[in-house]
Design an enzyme around this catalytic site. Sequence first.
Site, PDB file in Angstrom:
ATOM      1  N   CYS A   1      44.143  25.499  55.952  1.00 39.98           N
ATOM      2  CA  CYS A   1      42.909  26.036  56.306  1.00 39.98           C
ATOM      3  C   CYS A   1      41.711  25.309  55.217  1.00 39.98           C
ATOM      4  CB  CYS A   1      43.008  27.523  56.408  1.00 39.98           C
ATOM      5  SG  CYS A   1      41.462  28.265  56.844  1.00 39.98           S
TER       6      CYS A   1
ATOM      7  N   CYS B   1      34.830  27.011  56.555  1.00 43.73           N
ATOM      8  CA  CYS B   1      34.838  26.332  57.654  1.00 43.73           C
ATOM      9  C   CYS B   1      34.772  27.672  58.842  1.00 43.73           C
ATOM     10  CB  CYS B   1      36.084  25.584  57.877  1.00 43.73           C
ATOM     11  SG  CYS B   1      36.200  24.926  59.598  1.00 43.73           S
TER      12      CYS B   1
ATOM     13  N   CYS C   1      40.684  23.385  65.621  1.00 43.84           N
ATOM     14  CA  CYS C   1      40.649  23.385  64.133  1.00 43.84           C
ATOM     15  C   CYS C   1      41.013  22.163  63.294  1.00 43.84           C
ATOM     16  CB  CYS C   1      41.927  24.204  63.680  1.00 43.84           C
ATOM     17  SG  CYS C   1      42.609  24.314  62.090  1.00 43.84           S
TER      18      CYS C   1
ATOM     19  N   CYS D   1      36.536  27.666  64.081  1.00 40.75           N
ATOM     20  CA  CYS D   1      37.386  28.620  65.098  1.00 40.75           C
ATOM     21  C   CYS D   1      36.493  29.835  65.499  1.00 40.75           C
ATOM     22  CB  CYS D   1      38.658  28.996  64.553  1.00 40.75           C
ATOM     23  SG  CYS D   1      38.520  30.045  63.264  1.00 40.75           S
TER      24      CYS D   1
ATOM     25  N   CYS E   1      40.171  28.026  69.915  1.00 36.84           N
ATOM     26  CA  CYS E   1      40.387  28.173  68.416  1.00 36.84           C
ATOM     27  C   CYS E   1      41.139  26.996  67.846  1.00 36.84           C
ATOM     28  CB  CYS E   1      40.524  29.433  67.943  1.00 36.84           C
ATOM     29  SG  CYS E   1      41.773  30.257  68.505  1.00 36.84           S
TER      30      CYS E   1
ATOM     31  N   ASP F   1      37.986  43.557  51.293  1.00 39.33           N
ATOM     32  CA  ASP F   1      38.509  42.171  50.871  1.00 39.33           C
ATOM     33  C   ASP F   1      38.802  42.098  49.436  1.00 39.33           C
ATOM     34  OD1 ASP F   1      39.506  39.802  51.229  1.00 39.33           O
ATOM     35  OD2 ASP F   1      37.463  38.706  51.272  1.00 39.33           O
TER      36      ASP F   1
END
Length: 357
Positions: free
Chosen positions: A223, A250, A207, A253, A203, A143
Amino acid sequence: MALDTAQLVSQIQAWGQELAFSQIGVADVDLSSAEPGLQAWLSAGWHGDMAYMAAHGMKRARPAELLPGTVSVITARMDYLPREAPEGWQALEFARLENPGEAVVSMYARGRDYHKVLRNRLQKLAERIQGAVGPLGHRVFTDSAPVLEVELAQRSGQGWRGKNTLVLNREGGSMFFLGEIYVDLALPATEAVSDHCGACSACIDVCPTQAITAPQRLDARRCISYLTIEHAGAIPEELRAPMGNRIYGCDDCQLICPWNKFARRSPLADFDAREGLSGSTLLELFGWSEGEFLRRTEGSPIRRIGHERWLRNIAVALGNALRASRDEHVLSALGARADHPSDLVREHVAWALSQAV
């Protein structure tokens, strides 16, 4: 004697297990079929403030441009569910969201910074490979660069892309990190797996901000993970109430996903929750000075957002708590930050105080 690459892949997988990776795969570097989808997502502006996404353009889908000489990508998956996660952890996490005064930090961020954990172990794995095959052109990623992680993970059999855009695995759900080693060694690709989401839309339905606009389509600008972590400015007013008490990331989901009943606990202490990042109240965390924030988040992924955004996020959550119950302690805490030097903090504190009306 010719190198038996199939046997080498099996050996790499065994070494990966010793290093606490749950799965090792191999992908080739032709990701051209992913380019139109990436271009469409960028063109729609769904990456929001993440300018680096657009800056690197199609380099994400072209591993050999990112690291010349790359012919194979070794993919890795590492579970991060804390060792102490109880049975029924999903229900427990949902219950936290029903307690307006509790500060909810995404599960992946409650322990040590995963970038460091994965990078160190991927580097050790690369060194083991180099020890077996001789000089090896390689670079490890987690990442941390323009890498199409989900695409590479999916192609190498780590799982399939769920409707929430995350990789789902039949034996491990989605509570895991991904990492890669780009290598200049041709290795046989591991086999991809089929999609097992079926007609489930849990999911998408759960949300809070409707950020998942369609299966496998995420508008990052809506998001909560993006808003609380990547987004540097003011949080759009219409998205503040849906944030509830989520102050960093968060998990909704993932919590709702049926496949996460198979999520595995990490064997590593690195991902155990730190004191203050699980079960604390919003008021406790809002009271942290910048020095205390830096001390308590040392070696944590949370530190990267800085104290200003930390206060911004908690101010929104306190405003939501205030709407639920006009608590004098909350009013007092917000009032104490009303003249904060930061315009960003002051604006969100003012909004939070307005929720008591």
